[in-house]
Design a protein around this motif. Structure first.
Motif, PDB file in Angstrom:
ATOM      1  N   MET A 175      39.075  28.283  38.389  1.00  0.00           N
ATOM      2  CA  MET A 175      39.831  29.382  38.977  1.00  0.00           C
ATOM      3  C   MET A 175      39.071  30.696  38.824  1.00  0.00           C
ATOM      4  SD  MET A 175      43.566  30.768  37.760  1.00  0.00           S
ATOM      5  CE  MET A 175      44.360  32.166  38.552  1.00  0.00           C
ATOM      6  N   GLY A 176      39.234  31.582  39.810  1.00  0.00           N
ATOM      7  CA  GLY A 176      38.665  32.916  39.678  1.00  0.00           C
ATOM      8  C   GLY A 176      39.255  33.857  40.693  1.00  0.00           C
ATOM      9  N   ASN A 177      39.040  35.141  40.442  1.00  0.00           N
ATOM     10  CA  ASN A 177      39.443  36.138  41.434  1.00  0.00           C
ATOM     11  C   ASN A 177      38.220  36.932  41.853  1.00  0.00           C
ATOM     12  OD1 ASN A 177      39.494  37.602  38.818  1.00  0.00           O
ATOM     13  ND2 ASN A 177      40.158  39.319  40.086  1.00  0.00           N
ATOM     14  N   SER A 178      38.125  37.241  43.137  1.00  0.00           N
ATOM     15  CA  SER A 178      37.035  38.011  43.704  1.00  0.00           C
ATOM     16  C   SER A 178      35.695  37.325  43.418  1.00  0.00           C
ATOM     17  CB  SER A 178      37.075  39.446  43.169  1.00  0.00           C
ATOM     18  OG  SER A 178      36.239  40.290  43.915  1.00  0.00           O
ATOM     19  N   ALA A 179      34.753  38.032  42.774  1.00  0.00           N
ATOM     20  CA  ALA A 179      33.472  37.395  42.459  1.00  0.00           C
ATOM     21  C   ALA A 179      33.676  36.184  41.558  1.00  0.00           C
ATOM     22  CB  ALA A 179      32.537  38.401  41.790  1.00  0.00           C
ATOM     23  N   GLY A 180      34.686  36.231  40.698  1.00  0.00           N
ATOM     24  CA  GLY A 180      34.987  35.082  39.845  1.00  0.00           C
ATOM     25  C   GLY A 180      35.391  33.866  40.651  1.00  0.00           C
ATOM     26  N   PRO A 200      34.439  13.446  29.687  1.00  0.00           N
ATOM     27  CA  PRO A 200      35.769  13.095  30.205  1.00  0.00           C
ATOM     28  C   PRO A 200      36.462  14.213  30.980  1.00  0.00           C
ATOM     29  CG  PRO A 200      35.953  13.731  27.928  1.00  0.00           C
ATOM     30  CD  PRO A 200      34.478  13.778  28.251  1.00  0.00           C
ATOM     31  N   LEU A 201      35.784  15.369  31.147  1.00  0.00           N
ATOM     32  CA  LEU A 201      36.376  16.462  31.911  1.00  0.00           C
ATOM     33  C   LEU A 201      36.413  16.078  33.388  1.00  0.00           C
ATOM     34  CD1 LEU A 201      37.374  19.354  31.176  1.00  0.00           C
ATOM     35  CD2 LEU A 201      35.147  20.189  31.953  1.00  0.00           C
ATOM     36  N   LYS A 202      37.583  16.191  33.989  1.00  0.00           N
ATOM     37  CA  LYS A 202      37.753  15.816  35.394  1.00  0.00           C
ATOM     38  C   LYS A 202      38.376  16.976  36.156  1.00  0.00           C
ATOM     39  CE  LYS A 202      39.759  12.288  38.445  1.00  0.00           C
ATOM     40  NZ  LYS A 202      38.498  12.119  39.193  1.00  0.00           N
ATOM     41  N   ILE A 203      37.639  17.496  37.116  1.00  0.00           N
ATOM     42  CA  ILE A 203      38.129  18.602  37.931  1.00  0.00           C
ATOM     43  C   ILE A 203      39.128  18.070  38.952  1.00  0.00           C
ATOM     44  CG2 ILE A 203      37.481  20.534  39.417  1.00  0.00           C
ATOM     45  CD1 ILE A 203      36.313  20.613  36.550  1.00  0.00           C
ATOM     46  N   GLN A 204      40.269  18.735  39.034  1.00  0.00           N
ATOM     47  CA  GLN A 204      41.307  18.351  39.997  1.00  0.00           C
ATOM     48  C   GLN A 204      41.399  19.313  41.175  1.00  0.00           C
ATOM     49  OE1 GLN A 204      42.917  15.621  40.037  1.00  0.00           O
ATOM     50  NE2 GLN A 204      42.673  14.798  37.977  1.00  0.00           N
ATOM     51  N   GLY A 205      40.793  20.484  41.043  1.00  0.00           N
ATOM     52  CA  GLY A 205      40.884  21.414  42.160  1.00  0.00           C
ATOM     53  C   GLY A 205      40.315  22.781  41.854  1.00  0.00           C
ATOM     54  N   LEU A 206      40.324  23.628  42.884  1.00  0.00           N
ATOM     55  CA  LEU A 206      39.830  24.997  42.808  1.00  0.00           C
ATOM     56  C   LEU A 206      40.970  25.954  43.126  1.00  0.00           C
ATOM     57  CD1 LEU A 206      36.534  24.590  44.910  1.00  0.00           C
ATOM     58  CD2 LEU A 206      36.814  24.282  42.439  1.00  0.00           C
ATOM     59  N   ILE A 207      41.039  27.054  42.393  1.00  0.00           N
ATOM     60  CA  ILE A 207      42.036  28.090  42.625  1.00  0.00           C
ATOM     61  C   ILE A 207      41.270  29.379  42.898  1.00  0.00           C
ATOM     62  CG2 ILE A 207      44.024  29.337  41.694  1.00  0.00           C
ATOM     63  CD1 ILE A 207      44.359  26.903  39.750  1.00  0.00           C
ATOM     64  N   LEU A 208      41.222  29.785  44.164  1.00  0.00           N
ATOM     65  CA  LEU A 208      40.367  30.881  44.589  1.00  0.00           C
ATOM     66  C   LEU A 208      41.217  32.036  45.111  1.00  0.00           C
ATOM     67  CD1 LEU A 208      37.796  28.676  46.566  1.00  0.00           C
ATOM     68  CD2 LEU A 208      37.778  29.249  44.121  1.00  0.00           C
ATOM     69  N   HIS A 209      41.230  33.132  44.368  1.00  0.00           N
ATOM     70  CA  HIS A 209      42.020  34.299  44.767  1.00  0.00           C
ATOM     71  C   HIS A 209      41.088  35.374  45.310  1.00  0.00           C
ATOM     72  CE1 HIS A 209      45.252  37.146  44.940  1.00  0.00           C
ATOM     73  NE2 HIS A 209      44.618  37.984  44.137  1.00  0.00           N
ATOM     74  N   GLN A 210      41.241  35.682  46.594  1.00  0.00           N
ATOM     75  CA  GLN A 210      40.430  36.684  47.276  1.00  0.00           C
ATOM     76  C   GLN A 210      38.934  36.480  46.997  1.00  0.00           C
ATOM     77  OE1 GLN A 210      42.180  40.370  45.776  1.00  0.00           O
ATOM     78  NE2 GLN A 210      43.655  40.419  47.446  1.00  0.00           N
ATOM     79  N   PRO A 211      38.418  35.278  47.252  1.00  0.00           N
ATOM     80  CA  PRO A 211      37.014  35.012  46.924  1.00  0.00           C
ATOM     81  C   PRO A 211      36.051  35.952  47.644  1.00  0.00           C
ATOM     82  CG  PRO A 211      37.939  33.254  48.299  1.00  0.00           C
ATOM     83  CD  PRO A 211      39.082  34.101  47.857  1.00  0.00           C
ATOM     84  N   PHE A 212      34.983  36.294  46.946  1.00  0.00           N
ATOM     85  CA  PHE A 212      34.015  37.287  47.393  1.00  0.00           C
ATOM     86  C   PHE A 212      32.813  36.586  48.014  1.00  0.00           C
ATOM     87  CE2 PHE A 212      30.875  40.757  45.759  1.00  0.00           C
ATOM     88  CZ  PHE A 212      30.937  41.425  46.972  1.00  0.00           C
ATOM     89  N   PHE A 213      32.753  36.611  49.356  1.00  0.00           N
ATOM     90  CA  PHE A 213      31.610  36.087  50.090  1.00  0.00           C
ATOM     91  C   PHE A 213      31.055  37.195  50.972  1.00  0.00           C
ATOM     92  CE2 PHE A 213      34.312  32.256  49.476  1.00  0.00           C
ATOM     93  CZ  PHE A 213      33.434  31.530  48.692  1.00  0.00           C
TER      94      PHE A 213
END
Length: 336
Positions: A175-180, A200-213
């Protein structure tokens, strides 16, 4: 994320748009030095961690080192009631969080991000690991992307009891906001290439708030909001100039969604892994069109995308309107 400290003491409606001659360095109260470092004068209150269970706090916090040489670390957030009610071995989801700041500003210790992670951990009932990554231009991209992967590697192997005792390693979200959010996205692109390397770490998804591209070709929202009082286009351009490797432009794969990265193939892999992707955006944010482009590209490849779109607003609105923060966190809660 918001950059104007004066917004903390005055209404957003009272601000006048910056002129087209705005100096982005003065706007952010920074100075670019000859040795490619920044002098940062932007007000940025920090909060210390506390794991004292006798204090009237709902979430315990502590820092653990990622890499001493790079001065990177994790701030862990653990709901306090978990430490007293875990007799049945209840394990919590893990949210790995990357703060905003245009790759050049702020910290995992910044009060605005500390408080946000506290609320996230308490409401979602999750362990949050907020990453202190290296900033540009002292450490240009891909340094922050590399630090994200090193953070995940540390989490996977750490013997810290807050992780081993309370975390469900099969339920991890980036998860991150903007550049994060861009850091979370690029970490996801790397992870999906070799998911077994993180077990054993398993990623289930991405949480992107106002992603910076970014990109050289202007979007409609960038033109429309060029003189936005919170996040003008000149500031966005300057951040990319300081963050990207010297000699490349915003059409580099570290910035532009559609350049490099073999995204079609990687989005296919994200779909095959069954990841959910939450993309949260605001119509009043100059980044909104690039956020919409990300959603379009992912949906075309069959990725399970959840869109949280709000009319109006501005970049970093969640740090100024509590109701926005609560609504966003509730959307995150729906993913678990």
């Amino acid at each position: 994320m918001p950059y104007l400290t004066r917004l903390q003491t005055m209404s957003i409606q009272t601000l006048q748009p910056p002129s087209t001659t705005t100096d982005p360095y003065q706007f952010l109260k920074i100075q670019h030095n000859h040795n490619d470092t920044l002098t940062r004068n932007l007000e940025d209150p920090h909060t210390l961690p506390s794991s004292d269970t006798t204090l009237p706090i709902s979430v315990l916090t502590k820092d653990i080192t990622i890499n001493n040489s790079n001065q990177t670390w994790l701030r862990l957030f653990l709901p306090k009631n978990t430490t007293f009610s875990n007799k049945n071995n209840k394990f919590l989801p893990l949210i790995v969080f990357f703060h905003g700041g245009g790759f050049i500003l702020l910290s995992a210790a910044s009060t605005r991000f500390h408080n946000f992670c506290v609320e996230m951990a308490e409401t979602v009932e999750a362990v949050v690991a907020s990453v202190e990554y290296r900033l540009a231009p002292e450490h240009r991209l891909p340094a922050a992307y590399d630090d994200a992967m090193e953070a995940l590697s540390l989490i996977r192997t750490s013997e810290d009891e807050w992780l081993t005792k309370y975390v469900d390693y099969s339920k991890c979200f980036l998860m991150g906001n903007s550049a994060g959010a861009s850091i979370a996205y690029h970490a996801g692109l790397r992870v999906v290439e070799n998911v077994k390397d993180l077990e054993p770490l398993k990623i289930q998804g991405l949480i992107l708030h106002q992603p910076f591209f970014g990109g050289i070709q202007r979007t409609e929202s960038e033109v429309r909001l060029e003189n936005d009082p919170v996040f003008p286009l000149c500031v966005s351009d300057m951040m990319w100039e300081l963050a990207l490797p010297i000699g490349v432009d915003r059409d580099h794969e570290y910035s532009n969604l559609i350049v490099g990265n073999d995204i079609d193939e990687k989005f296919e892999k994200i779909k095959d892994q069954g990841w959910k992707v939450l993309v949260s955006m605001n119509g009043g944010d100059l980044l909104v069109d690039r956020n919409k482009e990300l959603v379009k590209l992912m949906k075309e490849k069959g990725v399970d995308v959840v869109v949280d779109y709000q009319e109006g607003g501005f970049h970093g609105i969640e740090f100024f309107e509590a109701s926005i923060t609560k609504n966003f966190i509730l959307r995150v809660l729906e993913l678990n």
